[in-house]
Design a protein around this motif. Structure first.
Motif, short mmCIF file in Angstrom:
data_model
loop_
_atom_site.label_atom_id
_atom_site.label_comp_id
_atom_site.label_asym_id
_atom_site.label_seq_id
_atom_site.Cartn_x
_atom_site.Cartn_y
_atom_site.Cartn_z
N ALA A 33 0.80 -1.21 0.00
CA ALA A 33 0.00 0.00 0.00
C ALA A 33 0.84 1.27 0.00
CB ALA A 33 -0.94 0.00 1.19
N ALA A 34 1.96 1.22 0.69
CA ALA A 34 2.77 2.43 0.83
C ALA A 34 3.14 3.02 -0.53
CB ALA A 34 4.03 2.12 1.62
N ARG A 35 3.36 2.12 -1.49
CA ARG A 35 3.74 2.55 -2.82
C ARG A 35 2.67 3.43 -3.46
NH1 ARG A 35 6.51 0.70 -7.81
NH2 ARG A 35 4.90 0.66 -9.38
N TRP A 36 1.41 3.20 -3.09
CA TRP A 36 0.31 3.91 -3.76
C TRP A 36 -0.13 5.15 -3.00
CZ3 TRP A 36 0.60 2.33 -8.34
CH2 TRP A 36 1.00 1.01 -8.58
N ILE A 37 0.43 5.35 -1.82
CA ILE A 37 0.06 6.53 -1.05
C ILE A 37 0.49 7.79 -1.77
CG2 ILE A 37 0.58 7.82 1.08
CD1 ILE A 37 -1.40 5.57 1.48
N ILE A 38 1.67 7.72 -2.42
CA ILE A 38 2.19 8.93 -3.06
C ILE A 38 1.32 9.39 -4.23
CG2 ILE A 38 4.25 9.99 -4.07
CD1 ILE A 38 5.77 7.56 -2.64
N PRO A 39 1.00 8.49 -5.19
CA PRO A 39 0.12 8.98 -6.26
C PRO A 39 -1.30 9.29 -5.81
CG PRO A 39 0.64 6.65 -6.56
CD PRO A 39 1.52 7.15 -5.48
N LEU A 40 -1.80 8.53 -4.86
CA LEU A 40 -3.21 8.68 -4.47
C LEU A 40 -3.40 9.76 -3.42
CD1 LEU A 40 -5.86 7.36 -5.19
CD2 LEU A 40 -5.50 5.72 -3.36
N GLY A 41 -2.38 9.92 -2.57
CA GLY A 41 -2.51 10.79 -1.41
C GLY A 41 -3.02 12.20 -1.65
N PRO A 42 -2.39 12.96 -2.55
CA PRO A 42 -2.80 14.36 -2.71
C PRO A 42 -4.27 14.52 -3.06
CG PRO A 42 -0.74 13.95 -3.87
CD PRO A 42 -1.23 12.62 -3.38
N ALA A 43 -4.76 13.71 -3.99
CA ALA A 43 -6.16 13.81 -4.39
C ALA A 43 -7.08 13.45 -3.23
CB ALA A 43 -6.44 12.91 -5.59
N LEU A 44 -6.72 12.37 -2.52
CA LEU A 44 -7.53 11.96 -1.36
C LEU A 44 -7.57 13.06 -0.31
CD1 LEU A 44 -6.82 8.23 -0.48
CD2 LEU A 44 -9.01 9.31 -0.95
N PHE A 45 -6.39 13.65 -0.06
CA PHE A 45 -6.31 14.70 0.96
C PHE A 45 -7.21 15.88 0.59
CE2 PHE A 45 -4.51 18.75 2.28
CZ PHE A 45 -4.59 18.60 3.65
N LEU A 46 -7.12 16.29 -0.68
CA LEU A 46 -7.92 17.42 -1.14
C LEU A 46 -9.41 17.17 -0.92
CD1 LEU A 46 -7.40 20.13 -2.80
CD2 LEU A 46 -8.34 18.84 -4.71
N LEU A 47 -9.85 15.97 -1.26
CA LEU A 47 -11.27 15.67 -1.13
C LEU A 47 -11.69 15.53 0.33
CD1 LEU A 47 -11.91 13.32 -4.15
CD2 LEU A 47 -12.35 15.74 -3.89
N LEU A 48 -10.79 14.97 1.13
CA LEU A 48 -11.11 14.89 2.56
C LEU A 48 -11.26 16.30 3.12
CD1 LEU A 48 -8.78 12.01 3.77
CD2 LEU A 48 -11.27 12.06 3.86
N ALA A 49 -10.35 17.21 2.71
CA ALA A 49 -10.37 18.56 3.24
C ALA A 49 -11.60 19.33 2.76
CB ALA A 49 -9.10 19.31 2.84
N PHE A 50 -11.97 19.14 1.50
CA PHE A 50 -13.03 19.97 0.94
C PHE A 50 -14.41 19.32 0.96
CE2 PHE A 50 -9.45 22.32 -0.82
CZ PHE A 50 -9.88 23.61 -0.62
#
Lengths: 318, 300
Positions: A33-50
């Motif tokens: 999973a750690a490998r996919w945190i980098i590509p997926l993380g920013p988009a997930l973070f943005l949606l969690l925040a907004f």
């Protein structure tokens, strides 16, 4: 498609081996999973925040007396179910809920679905030129900013507008249609604006119906309507349910069109839930009450969605 | 694939199957012809009805005010650019720049975020990838009115009310789920062997995206970007709630125009035409992919 549909269940042995293979063996430090945190993380973070954050805040605020200005803005207190009690007792909320459902049924379910499906059927097997021309026009209507669509329909329906000029020939008295029939006016405008979407999805669905089936029914002596209702429509029911779902979620949120055309008036005769929420929360500053209205809107959308999902479920079982 | 791009109404089927289908359908077409032509007239009629409001707006923008509000309407008139000059002279340009900044910035950001995310969601064997995917779509289905109040409070507290960059961030979040789903549907159509070959060669995910995937799905990315641009350009609710004088966009300008100069139809039409033109062009360019984008990949 194969990458996205259900992955076969893994044996424990495979499961252990997989991350190593996915890492290609080049970076032993990174696993699974750690490998996919980098590509997926920013988009997930943005949606969690907004999205996720705001929704949780909305739920919390609906139990408080939060306000935009004044003493309550500085000192927000938990007031339990008071906002919801007020909501149920408010005649304007009741009327806004009914108007939202009228708007949804009139423009979304009946207008866009029937007109969109009819247009898609009419255009089926037509010459590429006709399909192209109508497609370009209908897409043009869909893509125009809601503000512009609202203004064009306002100009068409008001007292000096083109509709009165046309109806004048038939002896109908000149009137401001936005005042006489505000809901009909906004429903018409929304049908005009939204039909393109339904038409395109139905056209896509219809193109998947094998023509052999239709021909077979024809050979067996079925009329055009029988072919439509017994062969074509059952085959595209998934498209119909999906489209209805998306149209519903879109239609209950319509704010701009109504705001531009009638501002919810005259009186509150075209105040749907989004307009009522806007008025209560942002114009009158009562955030707590506004968020309660927003949740009611989510509930309406959710209930309708449930109906479509059910529809899909029972149809599929047959 | 290149021929299909040129024809806007075709679905993404390959040329071979299309030709085969056409051949199969042809014999049955002939007997139906008379009934079909009635349908053809109806289709044309519906198309014209849909076209009329846009046509009215477009022509009114070239009229003088006196000609714009006659009853019955004037059909013959001498076209003039006066209204366009008047609108452009009325501080329209700052609104236009705000709209451009918010739309382009948010589109670029949404694509930059969505490509790696879509890649991870369609190729990675991450646990619960399906949940992540549905989280993405669920955010798209929530009404903006349910989100606006906390965002308003947040923007006030951060001091970014009436700020174009903040607006662009919200548009990015608004478009990201759409972009992820759409790009994911393009990735799903790529031959798996190509991707696996790249991975076996030991390429990192960023290299793999840049040198293998991006060139292959470039048309899909362009379509996704156009659709994101349309949504951002047309957005009014967040713009009117979160901006005032500094960051207001074109739709906000138009609404101010309508309430302020409600009777100047010709000028309003000119302004509306200018507001609608970029998205109409974008919409036509992306028409072939619109269905997929709007149904979040559910319908192709």
């Amino acid at each position: 498609m194969s990458a996205t549909t259900a992955t076969p269940p893994l044996t424990p042995d495979q499961r252990r081996r997989r991350p190593v293979r996915a890492g290609g063996g080049t970076r032993p430090g990174q696993r699974g999973a750690a490998r996919w945190i980098i590509p997926l993380g920013p988009a997930l973070f943005l949606l969690l925040a907004f999205f996720a954050g705001p929704i949780l805040w909305t739920v919390w605020a609906s139990f408080t007396n939060a306000a935009l200005t004044g003493a309550q803005a500085a000192q927000t207190e938990f007031i339990g179910l008071a906002n919801f009690e007020r909501l149920l007792a408010d005649p304007r909320f009741a009327s806004a809920t009914i108007l939202t459902i009228v708007f949804l049924l009139g423009s979304g379910v009946v207008g866009q679905t029937v007109l969109g499906l009819t247009l898609a059927l009419l255009l089926q097997n037509r010459h590429a030129l006709v399909r192209g021309a109508v497609g370009v026009i209908v897409v043009g209507a869909w893509v125009v900013p809601e503000v512009v669509a609202g203004f064009v329909w306002y100009a068409f329906l008001e007292r000096e507008g083109s509709l009165n000029a046309v109806l004048g020939f038939g002896g109908v008295e000149s009137q401001n249609w936005l005042f006489t029939a505000p809901m009909l006016a906004v429903i018409l405008a929304n049908v005009w604006k939204g039909t393109a979407f339904s038409m395109m999805t139905y056209a896509a669905g219809l193109s998947e119906v094998p023509s052999d089936l239709k021909e077979a029914a024809r050979v067996d002596g079925a009329s055009g309507f029988q072919v439509l209702f017994h062969v074509v429509l059952p085959l595209i029911r998934r498209t119909i349910a999906t489209t209805l779902l998306l149209v519903t979620l879109q239609t209950v949120q319509v704010f701009t069109l109504i705001y531009v055309m009638t501002s919810g008036g005259p009186g509150s005769r075209s105040t749907t839930l989004p307009l009522l929420m806007y008025e209560q929360a942002l114009q009158l500053g009562d955030l707590g009450y506004g968020t309660a209205i927003a949740l009611a809107l989510l509930l309406v959308a959710g209930l309708f969605s449930l109906v479509y999902v059910r529809m899909l479920g029972t149809e599929a079982k047959r | 694939m290149t021929t299909a791009v040129a024809v806007p109404t075709e679905t993404s089927r390959t040329a071979g199957t299309r030709a085969r289908r056409r051949q199969r359908r042809r014999p049955s077409r002939h007997p139906d012809r008379p009934r079909m032509s009635v349908a053809g007239i109806l289709a044309w009629g519906a198309g014209l009805l849909f076209f009329f409001p846009v046509l009215w707006m477009f022509t009114t923008g070239f009229k003088q005010e006196a000609e714009a509000s006659t009853d019955p309407p004037t059909f013959l008139f001498l076209p003039t650019l006066d209204q366009y000059r008047a609108v452009l002279g009325r501080d329209f340009v700052p609104y236009l720049l705000n709209s451009l900044t918010a739309s382009v910035l948010s589109t670029v950001l949404a694509i930059v975020l969505a490509v790696p995310a879509a890649y991870a969601l369609s190729l990675a064997k991450i646990p619960r990838w399906r949940d992540s995917l549905f989280f993405f779509i669920s955010t798209k289905l929530l009404p903006p009115v349910a989100m606006i109040l906390p965002l308003y409070v947040l923007a006030t507290n951060l001091g970014v009310l009436d700020n174009v960059t903040a607006l662009a961030m919200i548009y990015t979040a608004m478009n990201a789920p759409l972009a992820v789903w759409m790009i994911r549907s393009f990735l799903a159509e790529l031959p798996k062997a190509v991707l696996e070959a790249a991975r076996v060669d030991g390429a990192t995910w960023s290299v793999e995206i840049r040198s293998v995937i991006l060139p292959m799905i470039a048309p899909g990315i362009a379509a996704t970007a156009l659709i994101c641009f349309i949504f951002a350009w047309n957005e009014f609710f967040f713009a009117v709630s979160l901006t005032a004088t500094q960051a207001a966009t074109v739709p906000v300008f138009l609404v101010g125009f309508i309430t302020g100069e409600g009777l100047f139809w010709a000028r309003l039409s000119a302004a509306s035409t200018m507001a609608a033109l970029p998205v109409i062009l974008a919409g036509w360019s992306a028409q072939r992919w619109l269905v997929r984008g709007l149904s979040l990949g559910a319908v192709k």
